[in-house]
Design a protein around this motif. Sequence first.
Motif, PDB file in Angstrom:
ATOM      1  N   GLY A  39       0.641  -1.254  -0.066  1.00 48.10           N
ATOM      2  CA  GLY A  39      -0.051   0.128   0.055  1.00 48.10           C
ATOM      3  C   GLY A  39       0.824   1.308  -0.065  1.00 48.10           C
ATOM      4  N   THR A  40       2.235   1.145  -0.164  1.00 49.86           N
ATOM      5  CA  THR A  40       3.172   2.493  -0.188  1.00 49.86           C
ATOM      6  C   THR A  40       2.710   3.270  -1.161  1.00 49.86           C
ATOM      7  OG1 THR A  40       4.882   1.226   1.004  1.00 49.86           O
ATOM      8  CG2 THR A  40       5.418   3.291  -0.100  1.00 49.86           C
ATOM      9  N   GLN A  41       2.728   2.813  -2.437  1.00 42.50           N
ATOM     10  CA  GLN A  41       2.310   3.830  -3.540  1.00 42.50           C
ATOM     11  C   GLN A  41       1.187   4.599  -2.913  1.00 42.50           C
ATOM     12  OE1 GLN A  41       1.060   3.356  -8.188  1.00 42.50           O
ATOM     13  NE2 GLN A  41       1.258   1.547  -7.139  1.00 42.50           N
ATOM     14  N   ARG A  42      -0.057   4.126  -2.672  1.00 46.58           N
ATOM     15  CA  ARG A  42      -1.280   5.122  -2.283  1.00 46.58           C
ATOM     16  C   ARG A  42      -0.994   6.079  -1.188  1.00 46.58           C
ATOM     17  NH1 ARG A  42      -5.891   4.677   0.757  1.00 46.58           N
ATOM     18  NH2 ARG A  42      -7.687   5.704  -0.073  1.00 46.58           N
ATOM     19  N   GLN A  43      -0.030   5.607  -0.160  1.00 44.50           N
ATOM     20  CA  GLN A  43       0.204   6.090   0.890  1.00 44.50           C
ATOM     21  C   GLN A  43       0.756   7.626   0.317  1.00 44.50           C
ATOM     22  OE1 GLN A  43      -2.368   5.022   2.981  1.00 44.50           O
ATOM     23  NE2 GLN A  43      -0.713   5.521   4.623  1.00 44.50           N
ATOM     24  N   MET A  44       1.643   7.509  -0.589  1.00 45.73           N
ATOM     25  CA  MET A  44       2.502   8.402  -1.107  1.00 45.73           C
ATOM     26  C   MET A  44       1.593   9.532  -1.867  1.00 45.73           C
ATOM     27  SD  MET A  44       6.081   6.357  -2.492  1.00 45.73           S
ATOM     28  CE  MET A  44       6.899   7.853  -2.994  1.00 45.73           C
ATOM     29  N   ILE A  45       0.591   8.923  -2.235  1.00 50.78           N
ATOM     30  CA  ILE A  45      -0.504   9.826  -3.025  1.00 50.78           C
ATOM     31  C   ILE A  45      -0.965  10.593  -1.823  1.00 50.78           C
ATOM     32  CG2 ILE A  45      -2.725  10.005  -4.390  1.00 50.78           C
ATOM     33  CD1 ILE A  45      -1.523   7.556  -6.184  1.00 50.78           C
ATOM     34  N   ASP A  65       5.546  -7.229   5.566  1.00 52.35           N
ATOM     35  CA  ASP A  65       5.107  -5.840   6.024  1.00 52.35           C
ATOM     36  C   ASP A  65       6.412  -4.794   5.653  1.00 52.35           C
ATOM     37  OD1 ASP A  65       6.322  -7.247   7.982  1.00 52.35           O
ATOM     38  OD2 ASP A  65       5.763  -5.837   9.386  1.00 52.35           O
ATOM     39  N   HIS A  66       7.502  -5.174   5.359  1.00 55.29           N
ATOM     40  CA  HIS A  66       8.603  -4.249   5.013  1.00 55.29           C
ATOM     41  C   HIS A  66       8.995  -4.215   3.779  1.00 55.29           C
ATOM     42  CE1 HIS A  66       9.570  -3.818   9.293  1.00 55.29           C
ATOM     43  NE2 HIS A  66       8.801  -4.776   9.317  1.00 55.29           N
ATOM     44  N   CYS A  67       8.243  -4.983   2.730  1.00 58.84           N
ATOM     45  CA  CYS A  67       8.901  -4.825   1.349  1.00 58.84           C
ATOM     46  C   CYS A  67       7.764  -5.228   0.166  1.00 58.84           C
ATOM     47  CB  CYS A  67      10.200  -6.005   1.110  1.00 58.84           C
ATOM     48  SG  CYS A  67       9.715  -7.735   1.519  1.00 58.84           S
ATOM     49  N   TYR A  68       6.544  -5.522   0.730  1.00 56.70           N
ATOM     50  CA  TYR A  68       5.635  -6.070  -0.286  1.00 56.70           C
ATOM     51  C   TYR A  68       5.233  -4.760  -1.183  1.00 56.70           C
ATOM     52  CZ  TYR A  68       5.283 -10.879   1.276  1.00 56.70           C
ATOM     53  OH  TYR A  68       5.670 -12.344   1.563  1.00 56.70           O
ATOM     54  N   GLY A  69       5.382  -3.619  -0.869  1.00 59.30           N
ATOM     55  CA  GLY A  69       5.053  -2.439  -1.671  1.00 59.30           C
ATOM     56  C   GLY A  69       5.777  -2.276  -2.836  1.00 59.30           C
ATOM     57  N   LEU A  70       7.076  -2.952  -2.705  1.00 55.35           N
ATOM     58  CA  LEU A  70       8.044  -2.659  -3.716  1.00 55.35           C
ATOM     59  C   LEU A  70       7.724  -2.469  -5.342  1.00 55.35           C
ATOM     60  CD1 LEU A  70      11.373  -1.817  -4.033  1.00 55.35           C
ATOM     61  CD2 LEU A  70      11.593  -4.254  -3.812  1.00 55.35           C
ATOM     62  N   PRO A  71       7.071  -3.631  -5.431  1.00 50.44           N
ATOM     63  CA  PRO A  71       6.548  -3.890  -7.130  1.00 50.44           C
ATOM     64  C   PRO A  71       5.794  -2.385  -7.490  1.00 50.44           C
ATOM     65  CG  PRO A  71       6.412  -5.928  -6.152  1.00 50.44           C
ATOM     66  CD  PRO A  71       6.639  -4.784  -4.852  1.00 50.44           C
ATOM     67  N   GLY A  72       4.750  -2.071  -6.642  1.00 54.42           N
ATOM     68  CA  GLY A  72       4.023  -1.067  -7.222  1.00 54.42           C
ATOM     69  C   GLY A  72       5.076   0.305  -7.142  1.00 54.42           C
ATOM     70  N   VAL A  73       5.458   0.744  -6.082  1.00 54.99           N
ATOM     71  CA  VAL A  73       6.435   2.001  -6.027  1.00 54.99           C
ATOM     72  C   VAL A  73       7.422   1.877  -7.445  1.00 54.99           C
ATOM     73  CG1 VAL A  73       8.417   3.092  -4.803  1.00 54.99           C
ATOM     74  CG2 VAL A  73       6.496   2.074  -3.639  1.00 54.99           C
ATOM     75  N   LEU A  74       8.167   0.820  -7.704  1.00 50.19           N
ATOM     76  CA  LEU A  74       8.871   0.645  -8.868  1.00 50.19           C
ATOM     77  C   LEU A  74       8.090   0.959 -10.220  1.00 50.19           C
ATOM     78  CD1 LEU A  74      11.329  -2.169  -7.912  1.00 50.19           C
ATOM     79  CD2 LEU A  74      11.787   0.135  -7.702  1.00 50.19           C
ATOM     80  N   SER A  75       7.014   0.302 -10.056  1.00 48.14           N
ATOM     81  CA  SER A  75       5.963   0.369 -11.157  1.00 48.14           C
ATOM     82  C   SER A  75       5.632   1.703 -11.587  1.00 48.14           C
ATOM     83  CB  SER A  75       4.935  -0.477 -11.242  1.00 48.14           C
ATOM     84  OG  SER A  75       5.413  -1.857 -11.398  1.00 48.14           O
ATOM     85  N   ARG A  76       5.238   2.397 -10.462  1.00 46.29           N
ATOM     86  CA  ARG A  76       4.717   3.961 -10.547  1.00 46.29           C
ATOM     87  C   ARG A  76       6.022   4.850 -10.956  1.00 46.29           C
ATOM     88  NH1 ARG A  76       0.563   6.954  -8.845  1.00 46.29           N
ATOM     89  NH2 ARG A  76       0.808   9.031  -9.902  1.00 46.29           N
ATOM     90  N   MET A  77       7.140   4.633 -10.362  1.00 42.03           N
ATOM     91  CA  MET A  77       8.432   5.299 -10.969  1.00 42.03           C
ATOM     92  C   MET A  77       8.487   5.370 -12.151  1.00 42.03           C
ATOM     93  SD  MET A  77      10.886   4.546  -7.766  1.00 42.03           S
ATOM     94  CE  MET A  77      12.211   5.768  -8.393  1.00 42.03           C
TER      95      MET A  77
END
Length: 302
Positions: A39-45, A65-77
């Motif tokens: 969920g990190t990508q959405r939290q950044m928004i 809980d410390h890394c599963y948001g990685l694919p979404g963040v990289l894809s968004r970048m």
Amino acid sequence: MRELVVLGTASQVPTRTRNHNGYLLLWDGEGLLFDPGEGTQRQMILAGVSASQVTRICLTHVHGDHCYGLPGVLSRMALDGAEHRVELHYPASGDGVVRALVSLATGVLDLHLRPHGSAGEVAPGLSVQPLRHRVECYGYRLVEPDGRTMLPERLAAAGVFGPEVGRLQREGRLGQVRVEEVSVVRPGQKFAFVMDTAPCAGAEELADGADLLVAECTFADEESELAAAYLHLTAGQAGQLAARAGARRLLLTHFSSRYPDLDPLRRQALERAGGAEVLAAVDLERIPLRRRRRTAQGRPAR
């Protein structure tokens, strides 16, 4: 600008008000993203920060809980067209997990994997120390080199004015005047990130003299046996870590979902934190890194 943007504060189980982990440290044009959980990508928004601001990603370990948001963040970048180089730091034993997560990202990104397997510097000013958890885990420490604060009265007495001040700073000497004679040391800022761990020497080394210490606080002191079993810190242990390290500010995070009210945890930490200011992190808040004040004698004040 230097500030920490808190993207998530939950431990294993998120709640209605707490997302999984995620912390973006904005530091002089760099963006260091620590432990992007789901969920990190959405939290950044929601926090009003862009994925393109991320220049470095730091994983303490590969629990979900410390890394599963990685694919979404990289894809968004990649989607946003980020063209700058991005370094990804993580424990070497988690290489298979990290590569699998990276493979899920879409788009093209100038991403460089930087696994580490021991204590030491992993980038200029950025170092790691091993923590004590159920899998290989490292905390991070970012240190600004010490600088010097020029003292106007001493400069005037030495006859150094205008552009000559800058020259003296650059060269260290101007005629018979040495920079040490007209300035005092300005300690560089220190940031420490201590996640899942039981008390250990590595955590203390990371926290030493930190201006801002971000520390996990999964359990209340009443659950000390549970904390010991799962190798986590209690609130009091986080406070004690700050006190022993001489940290200026302690930011508690990584809370178990069993604690809807965080104030008791903050108070338990405060009781053992010595002179450190103690805060309980809240999702989407921004924590500025305060510049050090100085006394008349030039010594740093808390």
